[in-house]
Each structure stands twice: as C-alpha cells, then as structure tokens.
Write a protein that holds these residues in place. Structure first.
Motif, short mmCIF file in Angstrom:
data_model
loop_
_atom_site.label_atom_id
_atom_site.label_comp_id
_atom_site.label_asym_id
_atom_site.label_seq_id
_atom_site.Cartn_x
_atom_site.Cartn_y
_atom_site.Cartn_z
N PRO A 1 -35.95 0.63 -12.36
CA PRO A 1 -35.75 1.84 -13.17
C PRO A 1 -37.07 2.33 -13.77
O PRO A 1 -37.89 1.54 -14.24
N SER A 2 -37.27 3.61 -13.77
CA SER A 2 -38.47 4.19 -14.38
C SER A 2 -38.41 4.14 -15.90
O SER A 2 -39.39 4.46 -16.58
N SER A 3 -37.26 3.72 -16.45
CA SER A 3 -37.12 3.58 -17.91
C SER A 3 -37.77 2.31 -18.42
O SER A 3 -37.89 2.13 -19.65
N LEU A 4 -38.22 1.43 -17.51
CA LEU A 4 -38.77 0.15 -17.93
C LEU A 4 -39.99 0.31 -18.84
O LEU A 4 -40.91 1.07 -18.53
N ARG A 5 -39.97 -0.44 -19.94
CA ARG A 5 -41.11 -0.47 -20.85
C ARG A 5 -41.77 -1.85 -20.85
O ARG A 5 -42.94 -1.97 -21.19
N VAL A 6 -41.00 -2.86 -20.52
CA VAL A 6 -41.51 -4.23 -20.44
C VAL A 6 -41.08 -4.81 -19.10
O VAL A 6 -39.88 -4.89 -18.80
N LEU A 7 -42.05 -5.20 -18.29
CA LEU A 7 -41.78 -5.85 -17.01
C LEU A 7 -42.56 -7.16 -16.98
O LEU A 7 -43.79 -7.16 -16.92
N ASP A 8 -41.83 -8.27 -17.07
CA ASP A 8 -42.44 -9.60 -17.07
C ASP A 8 -41.67 -10.44 -16.06
O ASP A 8 -40.61 -10.98 -16.35
N TRP A 9 -42.24 -10.52 -14.83
CA TRP A 9 -41.52 -11.17 -13.72
C TRP A 9 -42.42 -12.24 -13.12
O TRP A 9 -43.41 -11.95 -12.46
N GLN A 10 -42.05 -13.47 -13.40
CA GLN A 10 -42.81 -14.59 -12.85
C GLN A 10 -42.41 -14.82 -11.39
O GLN A 10 -41.23 -14.78 -11.04
N GLN B 1 -45.55 -8.37 -2.43
CA GLN B 1 -46.91 -7.93 -2.72
C GLN B 1 -46.94 -6.52 -3.30
O GLN B 1 -47.99 -6.06 -3.76
N TYR B 2 -45.78 -5.87 -3.30
CA TYR B 2 -45.76 -4.46 -3.68
C TYR B 2 -44.60 -4.18 -4.64
O TYR B 2 -43.54 -4.81 -4.57
N LEU B 3 -44.81 -3.24 -5.52
CA LEU B 3 -43.72 -2.70 -6.33
C LEU B 3 -42.96 -1.67 -5.51
O LEU B 3 -43.51 -1.09 -4.57
N PRO B 4 -41.69 -1.38 -5.84
CA PRO B 4 -40.95 -0.37 -5.09
C PRO B 4 -41.69 0.97 -5.11
O PRO B 4 -42.21 1.38 -6.15
N PRO B 5 -41.77 1.67 -3.99
CA PRO B 5 -42.54 2.92 -3.92
C PRO B 5 -41.99 4.02 -4.83
O PRO B 5 -42.72 4.92 -5.24
N ASN B 6 -40.67 3.95 -5.16
CA ASN B 6 -40.07 4.99 -6.01
C ASN B 6 -40.13 4.65 -7.50
O ASN B 6 -39.53 5.33 -8.32
N PHE B 7 -40.85 3.58 -7.84
CA PHE B 7 -40.96 3.19 -9.24
C PHE B 7 -42.07 3.98 -9.92
O PHE B 7 -43.23 3.95 -9.49
N TYR B 8 -41.72 4.69 -10.99
CA TYR B 8 -42.70 5.45 -11.76
C TYR B 8 -42.93 4.73 -13.09
O TYR B 8 -42.02 4.61 -13.91
N PRO B 9 -44.14 4.25 -13.37
CA PRO B 9 -44.41 3.42 -14.56
C PRO B 9 -44.82 4.21 -15.79
O PRO B 9 -45.54 3.68 -16.64
N GLY B 10 -44.39 5.45 -15.90
CA GLY B 10 -44.82 6.26 -17.03
C GLY B 10 -44.43 5.70 -18.39
O GLY B 10 -45.11 5.93 -19.38
N ASN B 11 -43.32 4.94 -18.47
CA ASN B 11 -42.87 4.37 -19.74
C ASN B 11 -43.35 2.93 -19.95
O ASN B 11 -43.13 2.36 -21.02
N GLY C 1 -52.97 1.27 -7.02
CA GLY C 1 -51.87 2.20 -6.79
C GLY C 1 -51.01 2.38 -8.03
O GLY C 1 -50.56 3.48 -8.34
N LEU C 2 -50.80 1.28 -8.75
CA LEU C 2 -50.03 1.36 -9.98
C LEU C 2 -50.75 2.21 -11.02
O LEU C 2 -50.15 3.08 -11.66
N LEU C 3 -52.06 2.00 -11.16
CA LEU C 3 -52.82 2.75 -12.16
C LEU C 3 -52.97 4.22 -11.79
O LEU C 3 -53.08 5.07 -12.67
N ASN C 4 -52.98 4.50 -10.52
CA ASN C 4 -53.09 5.90 -10.08
C ASN C 4 -51.86 6.72 -10.47
O ASN C 4 -51.92 7.95 -10.50
#
Length: 716
Positions: A632-641, A646-656, A674-677
């Motif tokens: 979900p693009s609503s994610l504010r905290v992502l902590d996944w051990q 090797q990749y995040l889902p292409p439709n994931f928008y990390p704006g939040n 790619g994430l920072l871009n």
C-alpha cells in the motif's frame, strides 16, 4: 376515666367536683411534660458520657502497643532490656504509639495502661516465674484481656525460656516447695498455661538471634486487626502489614505542625483504596474527626456545578468516642463545603479516594488552612503525575504482590485457610502465574476456583488464560477513562505490538505512524501506570494491562481479523494474507516472532492489495513463500527483516514512507536509487543491509525536502 364518667353522669356535680374536673387535665399535661423533659435530659447526659471499657467497639486508645518487660531477677535483666530496646526501636519509627512498662514500675498504673492500649507485648524471661509480683501482674493482664474478649491482642515473647516448660509450670516448683496458697498457685499456673498456649508467640533461645522485624510485623498485624474499624475491608489482607507501615511512616503522625498530604498511587486493582481504608482503621482514634470521600472520580467535574442525581458519593462523617456515626450522601464539592463549615479548627483525617482531576486536589489545598495542625489528608489516584504536579511530595506507590503473597491470598480466597491441600498446589502455582501479582485478579480467580472441582480447575484455568475475565476487564478499562484519543491509541499500539521494544524506537515508529510527536503521550501513560519503562529503556506493561488492551482491539473488530485495526498474531495474519481478506480498517501489522519461533506464510503475494490504510508494517523472523506483488502507498513505516526479493513492487509509491528498514535483505544499489528517485518526501530513516557483506556510506539525498545525513547500508 371512671371518675370522669361518674362526674359526667351526675345531674348536679358539686363545686369540689367542678374544680377537680378543671384541674385534672392540667395536671395530666404537666405530668407528660415532666416525663418528656426528664427522658430528654437523661439521654443528653448519657450522650455526653465517655464509652465504658466494656464497649463492644473499643475506641480512644492512647497507645497502640503496651510493651511489658517481665524480669524476675537481676540475672537476665540486661538481656531482656536489650530485647525490649530493640522492639521499641522498631515500633517507634513506624508511628505505633508505644509505652514501655516494667513490672518493677508502679503497679497502680498497669490496669489503666492495659485499658488504653490496643495490644500488649509481654516479654517473659527465664526467671520471670520466680517472682510472685510478676506472676500476679501477669494474671491481672490475662484476666483483663480474657474478660474483654481480646486475648488475640496479646503477643508473648519468650526470652531464653521454653514455652512448653512455662505451660507445664516447671518454673513454679520453688513456690510449691514454699507452701504457697493453693488457690494462688493454681491461678498462676492457669495464667502461664494460657499465655504459653496462645497461637501467636515468639521464642528466643540462648543461641538465637533477635528477629525484631518479625515481632514488629506481627504486632502491627494485631493492631490492624483490632475491632475498631470505622470502614470495612475484606478478610485476610495479605501483604498489607508492611504497606500500611510505610504509609503511616509517610504521614509522620508525631509531627504536629501543619497539615500534611500523602498520596497513594498504583495500577487499577492493586489495592490503593483497601490500603487507605486500613490506614484509616489503624489511626482513626488519633483524630477528632475522620472523613472518607469514596470514588470521587465518578463525581461531577468541579469546574462546573451539576445537579444530576445519578452520581452520588459517600461521605463518611465519624467522630471517635461516640456511639453513632452520621452517614450522608452528598456530592464531592458539597462534601468539601460541608467539611469546611463543620470541621473548622478540628484535627481531621481526610481520605479522598480515586482522584483523577487537578481541580479536586486544588480544592483540597484551599481547605487545609481550615484544619487544626496535625491534620492529615490521604489521596489515592491512578495518576502519579497528577499528585506530583500538585506538589504532593510524600507518595507511596503500591507494588504487585510477590509470588509468596499472591499464593497466600489465592489460597485463602479458595479454601478460607492459609494451607491448601497438597494436590492443589500445582494448580494454585499456575493460577498465581496467570494473575501476575494483581490482587483484583487473584480474588476474582479464587472466587471461581472455590466453586469448582479439581478436575474442572485445569479447563477453567486454560479458558482464563485464553480469554480475560469480564469482571476484571471492566475494572481495568476504567483506567482508560479520561485519556485523550491519541493516548488511548498509543496505549493499544504498545499493548498489542510493542511490549519489550526500546522506547526510542517506538517513539520513532509512532511519530511516523501518527505524524505527531508522541513523547508527552507516552509520559502520560507512564504516570497513569498503563505502561512502564524499564531500567534498560524498554517499554513494558503489566500483563493484565496488556491483555486488557488486546481484548479491546479484538472486541471492537468482533474478533474478525480482517476488520481489526491491529494484527499481531501469526494465525490471524496468515489467515488475512493467504485468503486475501484484508480491508481498509487494518492500520498496523506487527509480526515479530522470537528467534526460537518459526513462522511461514504461503501466499500469492497479493494479500496487501485491499489494505489501503495500512500505515505500519513490521515483519521479523517469518518466512514468506513469495515476494509481495503489492504494497500500500499509505505505508509510513516499513520494517521487513529478510525481505524475500531484490526489488520492491513496481506499483509501490513511497511518498508517505518515513521509516524504511530492510535488514538481512538482498537489495542492490540500483534498487535504492530507484526508491529515492520516486521522491519519498517524508523519508528520514533508511536502512538496507544483507546481514553479512555490507558497507556504510554517508549520502545526502538532495532531492528530498527532509534530506539529512542518513546511514545507508548497501551490499557490496
């Protein structure tokens, strides 16, 4: 009546009869008036008289403890005085009014002393029975306590003498040889037997050390259990003796200057009110007036005046030394006004129970000048910060019962005895573990176990562990009353997901989740005993508080994981992800298994698709069969051990996204770029590493408004 009938029946009554006819009613009314006045004056006179010593409710004791030193000769006088000095040293600082009496003192005052003392400690020496004077005094003491039904308030201490020998009359042999009066000898023998056979006594041999602390606790327990109790409390108050002593020490009763305030605080159900009642029962007769305002948190708010009649409060107005007590039902603010008008210039003991508003304490502060020096005010509250902010420096924090105390309380509740059958001990120990030292839960649990057979215990305790008791749950939820919405949400987050986490880490997570600083909210929860911070800086909370929070979340979602605001149980999360039943109501998922546990989720990677309001996702020590195809693009905290790709889902928008931690992952540098871009404008915590081969690079993310120095651990 017959005379009146005779007069009325005469045709022509004489002049004498006419006079009598007029005077008799007047004489009759005078007689009634005289009878009424004499009765009134008699009752008034009796009301002004002090209670006799044979009253069923003793009051007005001048001393709590009469410490009697029985020395029969000079041989052991020094040792006995050493022991009494030790005991006096324990009793004095604990604010127990103690009078030391030696049988060599004037005999005439002994009878008066035992009448004005709650209890007596009698130290019996080796040569005690060699003195007829000591034996006579001992007989008088026993006669008084026996006649008044107060033998249980007598505590003998045998110093270098065996109680069994005392009971057998071994030490009276010399008197038998001296041909002492047989009746007198029999009286002494019965007195010694009665003293030695009392259930509570202490015996110190020649090589034994003095356990003054144990004698002190036993003495205090007897003082507390005395019949003079304006307020009723439950039986067998386990662990109460030491707690009462500490509160009384804080009250500093021997200091007559000023009006002192003492606070009692602690978690819900820990026994604050019970403790305050016991303190009142113990020291009430030292005050002219005793007032108890119960459960004022259910009263009206003092900042407004309300005339609602569905929230009454009990105001106990009790004057020691009187036969009657006046009990009235009034509002808290009316009680304070009534106290000021009635108790001006009196030495008052005022207990205000369950304070939850600063206005209530401020009102109390305004009336202290009305009371006489030496008055004391005790307040109980679930909010320690409330007491501190009001300037109350003397605060006693009630702690949980230890395992031994908890077992004693549970055993008494179940069996009404101090000793449980041997076959029940395993079940009782398990129940003590479940209760976690909370008196409320121990009493509630025991009240159910006493109605069950041993075969039913196992099943009941299992259900108790899986589902919190409704009665306890309702009481514990009272601790959430008055919390603002953010405080309640943070408490539920910690109860469900973050017990044992470092405080700093939780502050960062919740700040990102709520987009607001949570430090003050966490401090408020700590002051209300909803959560704690360990010495190592980790968040902890009482097990019953944690269970209460989890139950609130489960109940709100009707125990359906797909609509729960928080998910933390492996089975619930597996069901939601594998069946793709997630909804917009899920806001937090925290699946943090310990290193000893193993968890596997076999899914198709689409489980997060319908969770458009998911803000915090924490996953540790869990194996996923596939990488997520959607986040979900609503994610504010992502902590996944050990993120499984090797990749995040292409439709994931990390704006939040504010916190992104992917430890032990197999990410490459290009994926970070790619994430920072995608310009995660709120990102302030970024961490990647593969757990084995990593390097630290300090980078500046110039494209982000919140850019700062961040440690980015990338694989080589």
């Amino acid at each position: 009546m017959h005379y009146f009938y005779f007069i009325l029946c005469q045709k022509k009554p004489s002049r004498r009869d006419q006079v009598l006819f007029l005077l008799l009613p007047l004489l009759f009314h005078c007689f009634c008036l005289f009878k009424f006045l004499s009765s009134f004056l008699l009752h008034a006179y009796m009301a002004l008289q002090p209670l006799s010593s044979s009253s069923t409710r003793p009051s007005g004791f001048k001393y709590d403890v009469l410490l009697i030193c029985g020395v029969g000769g000079t041989e052991d006088e020094e040792d006995v005085r050493e022991l009494t000095d030790l005991l006096y040293g324990y009793l004095g600082p604990a604010e127990l009014r103690t009078f030391r009496f030696t049988f060599t003192d004037h005999e005439a005052i002994l009878e008066e002393l035992i009448q004005i003392s709650r209890m007596a400690i009698v130290v019996i020496s080796n040569n005690f029975a060699s003195s007829s004077y000591c034996l006579d005094n001992l007989s008088n003491i026993l006669d008084y306590f026996d006649a008044n039904g107060r033998l249980r308030q007598l505590l003998p201490v045998f110093h270098h003498v065996d109680p069994d020998d005392v009971a057998k009359g071994v030490h009276l042999k010399s008197f038998k040889d001296d041909h002492v009066d047989r009746l007198q000898l029999q009286k002494w023998t019965l007195a010694l037997q009665q003293l030695a056979n009392l259930p509570d006594h202490f015996h110190f041999g020649l090589e034994d050390e003095y356990y003054g602390g144990e004698i002190f606790e036993k003495a205090l327990a007897k003082v507390i259990s005395d019949d003079f109790k304006p307020l009723r409390v439950q039986d067998n108050l386990v662990g109460m003796v030491s707690r009462v002593a500490k509160v009384i020490k804080l009250l500093d009763l021997q200091s007559g200057g000023g009006v002192h305030m003492v606070g009692i605080t602690g978690i819900v159900g820990i026994g604050k009110t019970t403790l305050a009642r016991e303190v009142l029962n113990l020291i009430a007769d030292q005050f002219e007036v005793v007032c108890f305002l119960r459960n004022v948190s259910n009263d009206i708010n003092l900042c407004r005046i309300s005339r609602r009649h569905d929230h009454y409060d009990r105001f106990l107005y009790f004057i020691p030394g009187k036969d009657e007590e006046c009990v009235r039902f009034i509002y808290f603010f009316e009680a304070i006004k009534d106290i000021c008008s009635r108790l001006c210039e009196k030495k008052v003991l005022l207990i205000v129970d369950d304070v939850d508003k600063l206005k209530q304490l401020q009102t109390l502060a305004n009336i202290t000048d009305w009371f006489s020096p030496g008055s004391r005010i005790i307040t109980t509250s679930r909010d320690k910060h409330l007491l501190v902010s009001h300037g109350i420096e003397r605060i006693y924090e009630v702690s949980d019962l230890n395992d031994e105390e908890a077992l004693d309380l549970l055993t008494w509740t179940v069996f009404k005895d101090k000793i449980a059958p041997s076959e029940c001990k395993e079940g009782l120990n398990y129940a003590v573990t479940l209760a976690s030292g909370l008196p409320l839960s121990l009493i509630e649990l025991g009240s159910h176990l006493c109605e069950l057979s041993m075969l039913e215990w196992k099943y009941y305790l299992r259900s108790w562990k899986e589902s919190p008791d409704e009665t306890i749950q309702a009481v514990l939820e009272l601790s959430l009353d008055g919390l603002v919405a953010m405080e309640k949400n943070i408490f539920l987050d910690i109860a469900c997901c973050f017990k044992g986490y470092p405080l700093v880490e939780v502050q960062h997570i919740l700040r990102a989740h709520y987009r607001e600083c949570v430090t003050d909210y966490i401090s408020a929860l700590v002051s209300k005993f909803l959560i704690n911070i360990s010495s190592s800086g980790e968040l902890t909370l009482h097990e019953w508080m944690r269970n209460m929070g989890k139950e609130i979340v489960r109940r709100k979602s009707s125990r359906m994981p797909c609509v729960s605001s928080r998910l933390w149980i492996l089975e619930d999360i597996r069901q939601v992800l594998e069946d793709c039943t997630g909804t917009h109501k899920i806001r937090t998922i925290c699946l943090d298994l310990s290193s000893t546990e193993e968890g596997t989720i076999s899914w198709d990677g689409k489980g997060f698709k319908n969770m458009e309001n998911l803000k915090t996702l924490i996953i540790k020590n869990v194996h996923f069969s596939e990488a997520p195809k959607y986040l979900p693009s609503s994610l504010r905290v992502l902590d996944w051990q050990s993120y499984p790709s090797q990749y995040l889902p292409p439709n994931f928008y990390p704006g939040n996204l504010s916190i992104c931690k992917l430890p032990k992952c197999c990410f490459v540098s290009s994926e970070i770029c790619g994430l920072l871009n995608k310009k995660p404008v709120n990102l302030d915590n970024l961490s990647f590493d593969n757990g084995e081969h990593s390097s630290n690079e300090m980078v500046y993310v110039s494209c982000l408004p919140n850019s700062r120095e961040m440690t980015v651990m990338v694989s080589e």
